[in-house]
Design an enzyme around this catalytic site. Structure first.
Site, PDB file in Angstrom:
ATOM      1  N   GLU A 178     -15.049   1.150  -9.363  1.00 51.81           N
ATOM      2  CA  GLU A 178     -13.911   0.234  -9.424  1.00 51.81           C
ATOM      3  C   GLU A 178     -14.407  -1.022 -10.119  1.00 51.81           C
ATOM      4  O   GLU A 178     -15.607  -1.314 -10.081  1.00 51.81           O
ATOM      5  CB  GLU A 178     -13.441  -0.138  -8.012  1.00 51.81           C
ATOM      6  CG  GLU A 178     -12.707   0.984  -7.315  1.00 51.81           C
ATOM      7  CD  GLU A 178     -12.495   0.728  -5.831  1.00 51.81           C
ATOM      8  OE1 GLU A 178     -12.220  -0.415  -5.444  1.00 51.81           O
ATOM      9  OE2 GLU A 178     -12.603   1.696  -5.061  1.00 51.81           O
ATOM     10  N   SER A 204     -11.848  -2.970  -3.408  1.00 48.29           N
ATOM     11  CA  SER A 204     -10.635  -3.278  -2.647  1.00 48.29           C
ATOM     12  C   SER A 204     -10.893  -3.918  -1.294  1.00 48.29           C
ATOM     13  O   SER A 204     -10.036  -4.625  -0.779  1.00 48.29           O
ATOM     14  CB  SER A 204      -9.800  -2.017  -2.469  1.00 48.29           C
ATOM     15  OG  SER A 204     -10.546  -1.014  -1.822  1.00 48.29           O
ATOM     16  N   HIS A 231      -7.323  -3.415  -8.717  1.00 49.80           N
ATOM     17  CA  HIS A 231      -7.222  -4.785  -8.192  1.00 49.80           C
ATOM     18  C   HIS A 231      -7.492  -5.851  -9.251  1.00 49.80           C
ATOM     19  O   HIS A 231      -7.374  -7.038  -8.978  1.00 49.80           O
ATOM     20  CB  HIS A 231      -8.171  -4.971  -7.003  1.00 49.80           C
ATOM     21  CG  HIS A 231      -7.775  -4.127  -5.847  1.00 49.80           C
ATOM     22  ND1 HIS A 231      -6.827  -4.518  -4.926  1.00 49.80           N
ATOM     23  CD2 HIS A 231      -8.152  -2.868  -5.497  1.00 49.80           C
ATOM     24  CE1 HIS A 231      -6.647  -3.552  -4.045  1.00 49.80           C
ATOM     25  NE2 HIS A 231      -7.440  -2.539  -4.369  1.00 49.80           N
ATOM     26  N   LYS A 268       0.330  -3.254  -7.208  1.00 50.83           N
ATOM     27  CA  LYS A 268      -0.342  -4.466  -6.735  1.00 50.83           C
ATOM     28  C   LYS A 268       0.156  -5.649  -7.597  1.00 50.83           C
ATOM     29  O   LYS A 268       1.271  -6.101  -7.388  1.00 50.83           O
ATOM     30  CB  LYS A 268      -1.850  -4.264  -6.743  1.00 50.83           C
ATOM     31  CG  LYS A 268      -2.235  -3.042  -5.861  1.00 50.83           C
ATOM     32  CD  LYS A 268      -3.691  -2.895  -5.638  1.00 50.83           C
ATOM     33  CE  LYS A 268      -4.066  -1.542  -5.041  1.00 50.83           C
ATOM     34  NZ  LYS A 268      -3.532  -1.253  -3.715  1.00 50.83           N
ATOM     35  N   ASP A 288     -11.648   2.256 -12.217  1.00 47.87           N
ATOM     36  CA  ASP A 288     -10.376   2.003 -11.542  1.00 47.87           C
ATOM     37  C   ASP A 288     -10.194   0.489 -11.500  1.00 47.87           C
ATOM     38  O   ASP A 288     -10.913  -0.218 -10.797  1.00 47.87           O
ATOM     39  CB  ASP A 288     -10.431   2.607 -10.132  1.00 47.87           C
ATOM     40  CG  ASP A 288      -9.124   2.413  -9.365  1.00 47.87           C
ATOM     41  OD1 ASP A 288      -8.350   1.510  -9.725  1.00 47.87           O
ATOM     42  OD2 ASP A 288      -8.906   3.153  -8.394  1.00 47.87           O
ATOM     43  N   HIS A 305     -12.815   3.817  -3.702  1.00 47.86           N
ATOM     44  CA  HIS A 305     -11.598   4.044  -2.915  1.00 47.86           C
ATOM     45  C   HIS A 305     -11.400   5.520  -2.546  1.00 47.86           C
ATOM     46  O   HIS A 305     -11.816   6.415  -3.286  1.00 47.86           O
ATOM     47  CB  HIS A 305     -10.400   3.569  -3.758  1.00 47.86           C
ATOM     48  CG  HIS A 305      -9.115   3.523  -3.021  1.00 47.86           C
ATOM     49  ND1 HIS A 305      -8.130   4.475  -3.182  1.00 47.86           N
ATOM     50  CD2 HIS A 305      -8.650   2.636  -2.116  1.00 47.86           C
ATOM     51  CE1 HIS A 305      -7.097   4.163  -2.420  1.00 47.86           C
ATOM     52  NE2 HIS A 305      -7.390   3.046  -1.759  1.00 47.86           N
ATOM     53  N   ASN A 317      -0.726  -7.023  -1.511  1.00 41.66           N
ATOM     54  CA  ASN A 317      -1.414  -6.940  -2.805  1.00 41.66           C
ATOM     55  C   ASN A 317      -0.496  -7.337  -3.958  1.00 41.66           C
ATOM     56  O   ASN A 317      -0.800  -7.063  -5.119  1.00 41.66           O
ATOM     57  CB  ASN A 317      -1.926  -5.517  -3.041  1.00 41.66           C
ATOM     58  CG  ASN A 317      -2.928  -5.111  -1.986  1.00 41.66           C
ATOM     59  OD1 ASN A 317      -3.771  -5.904  -1.592  1.00 41.66           O
ATOM     60  ND2 ASN A 317      -2.837  -3.875  -1.520  1.00 41.66           N
TER      61      ASN A 317
HETATM   62  C1  LIG Z   1      -9.088   0.868  -5.870  1.00 43.56           C
HETATM   63  C2  LIG Z   1      -7.779   1.528  -5.606  1.00 43.56           C
HETATM   64  N1  LIG Z   1      -7.415   2.583  -6.350  1.00 43.56           N
HETATM   65  C3  LIG Z   1      -6.249   3.204  -6.149  1.00 43.56           C
HETATM   66  C4  LIG Z   1      -5.367   2.808  -5.178  1.00 43.56           C
HETATM   67  C5  LIG Z   1      -4.116   3.557  -4.941  1.00 43.56           C
HETATM   68  O1  LIG Z   1      -3.020   2.922  -5.522  1.00 43.56           O
HETATM   69  P1  LIG Z   1      -1.546   3.189  -4.992  1.00 43.56           P
HETATM   70  O2  LIG Z   1      -1.342   2.315  -3.816  1.00 43.56           O
HETATM   71  O3  LIG Z   1      -0.677   2.860  -6.151  1.00 43.56           O
HETATM   72  O4  LIG Z   1      -1.462   4.631  -4.615  1.00 43.56           O
HETATM   73  C6  LIG Z   1      -5.696   1.697  -4.398  1.00 43.56           C
HETATM   74  C7  LIG Z   1      -4.707   1.206  -3.408  1.00 43.56           C
HETATM   75  O5  LIG Z   1      -4.835   1.037  -2.290  1.00 43.56           O
HETATM   76  C8  LIG Z   1      -6.940   1.053  -4.591  1.00 43.56           C
HETATM   77  O6  LIG Z   1      -7.306   0.027  -3.821  1.00 43.56           O
END
Ligand SMILES: Cc1ncc(COP(=O)(O)O)c(C=O)c1O
Length: 384
Positions: free
Chosen positions: A168, A172, A200, A231, A197, A121, A38
Site C-alpha cells: 500500500e 490503512s 488512502h 474514501k 494500493d 489490507h 474515510n
Molecule cells: C488499503 C485498502 N485497500 C482496499 C480497501 C477496500 O476498499 P473498499 O472499501 O472500496 O472496498 C480498503 C478499505 O478499507 C483499504 O483500506
C-alpha cells in the site's frame, strides 16, 4: 438451537478476548465529532457531487458489465481516470475490495510468487490467497527485508515464474507511508511487477491528489495501481489503473468483475464530479495533511503515542484490546466518535484508536480532541 451452539461459543470466546464486534447506528449528524470516516475531503456531502449524482437518470445498472451493465458513464469515467493517472487504461469494480481480489486472482497463478508487506489490507491478502500463488511476507515497510527475500527466492525461481511485489502507499491502520522509491527499484532489479494500493493516498498525496507514486515521480515504475472511490472520492466503487492488456485480462478473467453487477451509474456520476474537484482545486490534500500534522503534534504534547503516522490517518496506540474499547467509550461520552481497532485487523497487542482526520475538522477542534483523548485516558488510568 443446538446446531448453533458453536456460534454462541465462538461469540463468547470473542467477547472474553475483547474481540467481539457489534454494529452500531451512526449517531445523528452533528451529535458527535466524527473521526471514523474515510471521507477525507468531505466530498460525500459536497453540493456539486450530490447534484451530479441526482442529475443521473438511473440508479442501478441492471446487469453485469459484460451483459448490459456498461453504460456511457462507465466508459467515460474509466477514460477520465486513466488520463488523470497518465496510464493507458482503467477499470472500475464494485468496490476496492473487489478490485484487489480481481486483479490478484487473475494476474497470478499457482506457479507465481507474491512478495507482500506484512501489513497489507485484507483485500490484498484475500486476493493473494485466491490466486494460489506462493506468498512471501516482508517486514512492514522494510525494503532491506524485501531485498533479502527476493535474493533468497531467486535461487529457486523457475522459468516463466511471475513475481509480484504488493504494497500500500499509505497504510490503512498506521497511516505511515511506504518507501515506494526503494521498493519500485527492487522490483525492477529483480524482474518483478509492482502493485501499489493507493486507496488512502488518492485525493490526498501527490500533484492533484494522484497518490504517492505521483508525488515521488515514479508512476512509470508502478505498472499496477488499485484504489477506491469510497474514501477521498466520497462515493463508492474500486479501481484498477494499468495497461490495456491488464484491463483486457481483467475483463476476461477477473471473477469479481465478471460475476458482479456493474457499479451503479449514480455512484460514478458522483465519483466523476469528485475527480473533477480533486483535479482542479489545488491544495486540498496539503490542507488535510497540515491538519493531521497539527493533530499529531497536539497528541504528542499530551504524552500520547501516535506511531509512525505521516498521513491523515492518526492512530493512538493502546495495546490491550479491552483498554482500547474502554478508551473509545470514554471518548464517546465526551462527544468524540472514534473506533477501537483490534486484531485481526491489526497485529495482536497493538490495539489502537484510529483517528481519521478530514476536511470537516479544523485546528481548534483537533487541539480540543487531543486534550479530550488525554483526559479520557487519564480518567480510566491509561495515562499518568
Ligand atoms: C488499503 C485498502 N485497500 C482496499 C480497501 C477496500 O476498499 P473498499 O472499501 O472500496 O472496498 C480498503 C478499505 O478499507 C483499504 O483500506
Amino acid at each position: 438451537m443446538r446446531s448453533e451452539q458453536w456460534i454462541s461459543e465462538l461469540l463468547a470466546k470473542l467477547a472474553r478476548e475483547g474481540l467481539e464486534r457489534r454494529l452500531a447506528v451512526h449517531p445523528a449528524d452533528g451529535a458527535v465529532c466524527d473521526f471514523t470516516s474515510n471521507d477525507y475531503l468531505n466530498l460525500s456531502t459536497h453540493p456539486d457531487v450530490v447534484a451530479a449524482m441526482q442529475a443521473g437518470t438511473m440508479v442501478g445498472s441492471g446487469a453485469s458489465r459484460l451483459v448490459s451493465g456498461t453504460r456511457e458513464i462507465h466508459q467515460e469515467f474509466e477514460q477520465q481516470l486513466a488520463a488523470y493517472f497518465g496510464k493507458p487504461a482503467a477499470l472500475v469494480f464494485g468496490a476496492g475490495y473487489l478490485a484487489n481480489l480481481g486483479l490478484l486472482s487473475s494476474y497470478l497463478g499457482r506457479n507465481d510468487t507474491v512478495f507482500a508487506d506484512r501489513l497489507v489490507h485484507a483485500s490484498l491478502i484475500d486476493g493473494i490467497q485466491l490466486s494460489d500463488a506462493r506468498h512471501q511476507r516482508f517486514q512492514h515497510n522494510d525494503a532491506a527485508h524485501l531485498e533479502q527475500l527476493l535474493v533468497k527466492t531467486g535461487t529457486t525461481r523457475k522459468p516463466g515464474e511471475r513475481w509480484l511485489v504488493v504494497v500500500e502507499s499509505v497504510y490503512s491502520m498506521d497511516g505511515d507511508v511506504a518507501p515506494l522509491a526503494a521498493i519500485a527499484e527492487l522490483a525492477i532489479e529483480h524482474d518483478a511487477q509492482l502493485l501499489v494500493d493507493e486507496a488512502h493516498a488518492l485525493g490526498v498525496f501527490g500533484p492533484a491528489g494522484r497518490g504517492v507514486a505521483a508525488e515521488l515521480d515514479i508512476s512509470d515504475q508502478v505498472p499496477l495501481v488499485t484504489g477506491t472511490l469510497s474514501k477521498a472520492f466520497g462515493s463508492y466503487g474500486g479501481v484498477v489503473v494499468a495497461s490495456d492488456f491488464v484491463r483486457q485480462l481483467l475483463v476476461n478473467r477477473a471473477r469479481p468483475f465478471i460475476y458482479n453487477t456493474a457499479l451503479p451509474p449514480a455512484l460514478l456520476l458522483a465519483a466523476s464530479e469528485s475527480l473533477r474537484i480533486i483535479g482542479s482545486q489545488a491544495g486540498l490534500g496539503d490542507k488535510l495533511l497540515e491538519l493531521a500534522a497539527h493533530f499529531r503534534r497536539e497528541l504528542h504534547e499530551q504524552g500520547l503515542e501516535v506511531g509512525p503516522s505521516a498521513s491523515q490517518i492518526v492512530p493512538v496506540m493502546v495495546g490491550d484490546n479491552q483498554q482500547a474499547v474502554q478508551l473509545a467509550e470514554a471518548l464517546h461520552e465526551r462527544g468524540i466518535l472514534v473506533k477501537a481497532i483490534r486484531p485481526p485487523t491489526v497485529p495482536v497487542g497493538t490495539a489502537r484508536l484510529r483517528f481519521s482526520v478530514t476536511l470537516a475538522h479544523n485546528e481548534q477542534l483537533l487541539t480540543h480532541t487531543a486534550q479530550a483523548v488525554a483526559e479520557a485516558a487519564r480518567s480510566i488510568g491509561q495515562l499518568e
